[in-house]
Design an enzyme around this catalytic site. Sequence first.
Site, PDB file in Angstrom:
ATOM      1  N   THR A  39      31.629 -34.791 -48.212  1.00  0.00           N
ATOM      2  CA  THR A  39      32.863 -34.517 -49.197  1.00  0.00           C
ATOM      3  C   THR A  39      32.667 -33.205 -49.530  1.00  0.00           C
ATOM      4  OG1 THR A  39      33.160 -35.077 -51.601  1.00  0.00           O
ATOM      5  CG2 THR A  39      30.844 -34.836 -51.172  1.00  0.00           C
ATOM      6  N   ASN A  40      33.033 -32.435 -50.535  1.00  0.00           N
ATOM      7  CA  ASN A  40      33.178 -31.018 -50.497  1.00  0.00           C
ATOM      8  C   ASN A  40      32.843 -30.709 -52.143  1.00  0.00           C
ATOM      9  OD1 ASN A  40      35.901 -30.628 -52.173  1.00  0.00           O
ATOM     10  ND2 ASN A  40      36.363 -31.732 -50.285  1.00  0.00           N
ATOM     11  N   HIS A  41      32.699 -29.359 -52.476  1.00  0.00           N
ATOM     12  CA  HIS A  41      32.341 -28.952 -53.835  1.00  0.00           C
ATOM     13  C   HIS A  41      33.222 -28.900 -54.867  1.00  0.00           C
ATOM     14  CE1 HIS A  41      28.182 -27.999 -52.864  1.00  0.00           C
ATOM     15  NE2 HIS A  41      28.451 -27.250 -52.102  1.00  0.00           N
ATOM     16  N   ALA A 107      41.087 -30.642 -53.064  1.00  0.00           N
ATOM     17  CA  ALA A 107      40.371 -30.117 -51.701  1.00  0.00           C
ATOM     18  C   ALA A 107      40.191 -31.716 -50.723  1.00  0.00           C
ATOM     19  CB  ALA A 107      39.002 -29.613 -52.138  1.00  0.00           C
TER      20      ALA A 107
END
Lengths: 233, 233
Positions: A39-41, A107
């Site tokens: 995943t991402n922030h 995102a």
Amino acid sequence: TIIDVIEKHQSIDPFLQGRKVLVSAGPTREKIDPVRFFTNHSSGKMGFALAEAAAKYGAEVTLVSGPTALTVSNNKINRINVTSAQEMYEAMHDYFADSDIVIKAAAVADYTPKLVYDEKMKKQPGDLQIEMKRTKDILLSLGEIKSNQYLVGFAAETNNSIENGLKKLEKKHLDAIVINDISTKGAGFGGDTNIVTYVNKKQEQKDIELATKIEIAEKILRFIDRDMKDEKH
Amino acid sequence: TIIDVIEKHQSIDPFLQGRKVLVSAGPTREKIDPVRFFTNHSSGKMGFALAEAAAKYGAEVTLVSGPTALTVSNNKINRINVTSAQEMYEAMHDYFADSDIVIKAAAVADYTPKLVYDEKMKKQPGDLQIEMKRTKDILLSLGEIKSNQYLVGFAAETNNSIENGLKKLEKKHLDAIVINDISTKGAGFGGDTNIVTYVNKKQEQKDIELATKIEIAEKILRFIDRDMKDEKH
């Protein structure tokens, strides 16, 4: 009191009345097995702020959200929850044709594991190679099919942010792009503030200084609205 | 009233008074670049429940927590926040020597990217291979150096859960293991309930039926306490 409510309503200029706004927000999760994922922030805050601001100024809003801890405060917003990049692709395409303004603030993972395990992967001694394939590019695919939609992307960059953002604007047939350098203090993921540059396809560039994501959302929507009105002339 | 407070305190049997309890909780995040990371579905709820229950029953508690949305309600708990598997390894080793009961409820990444990029990776056409290396095994490393600590692991399994759990108990020199089959409804990550089997090193097996993580935490702590007292005889 009723007077307060009326006054409050009168003070808001509903400049997006009659517009259908589609916003994507948050990260995606790309599953490796039942436990692990990439995943991402992204916190989803910028996208949620855009959805709330659009609804506040009169738009009919659909918010396609990846997994976030956020809740929507305006109950007129049509929230669609998705998990993976593929699910986000599908949801955005479901609502795209019927939208006037489409803002991709999510995102979305660029890569997803080629193999997804149904059972938890057992760890082995030694290294591991994870084979990843590209996900479908949502913005690019929307840019290719768009008719009258005003299509806006985000570029979260850590270097040469304006240059990289402009390339993305052209390549994906966007009407505008919101560029932020996430390595700058006060900008980017997780926080309640941002610092962005809005650039439309005429390459008119508007810097929005450090402000809350709510304030920035409103400014972005006003730039979009002005651009759409300019194009009609 | 004061009477209520006193009565409430009197009704709690402080069976962990004088014990130092170290609990790890939550997932870890393994960074790929400033934006992307690997993680897992651990919510931290089971570990936080253990920390709260241990503090409630009189223990001095240190909670080493990966990134979670949870807050600690008992302000006597010493909370240490970490992000990566390596940071969790270090924090657990920092507190291990001075602990009596050590429970590893965290879901620590087994693998971490070999290369971490300082700037956001640009996507490229085509596939991507991500090279991963093994992280240090925290439980195994603690099992190897333990003296009087009562060391408890968790096994979150999707198949042959008891068998896999028992292997882990032996291999890592644990005193007990809490096994849950995360593919069972009501058990595992994210939810407020769990269904577990507690097995000590004599292979005495105790099933804990569906209950809240708070209730399960208390039962686990009572089993640990009883085992520790049994060992003294």
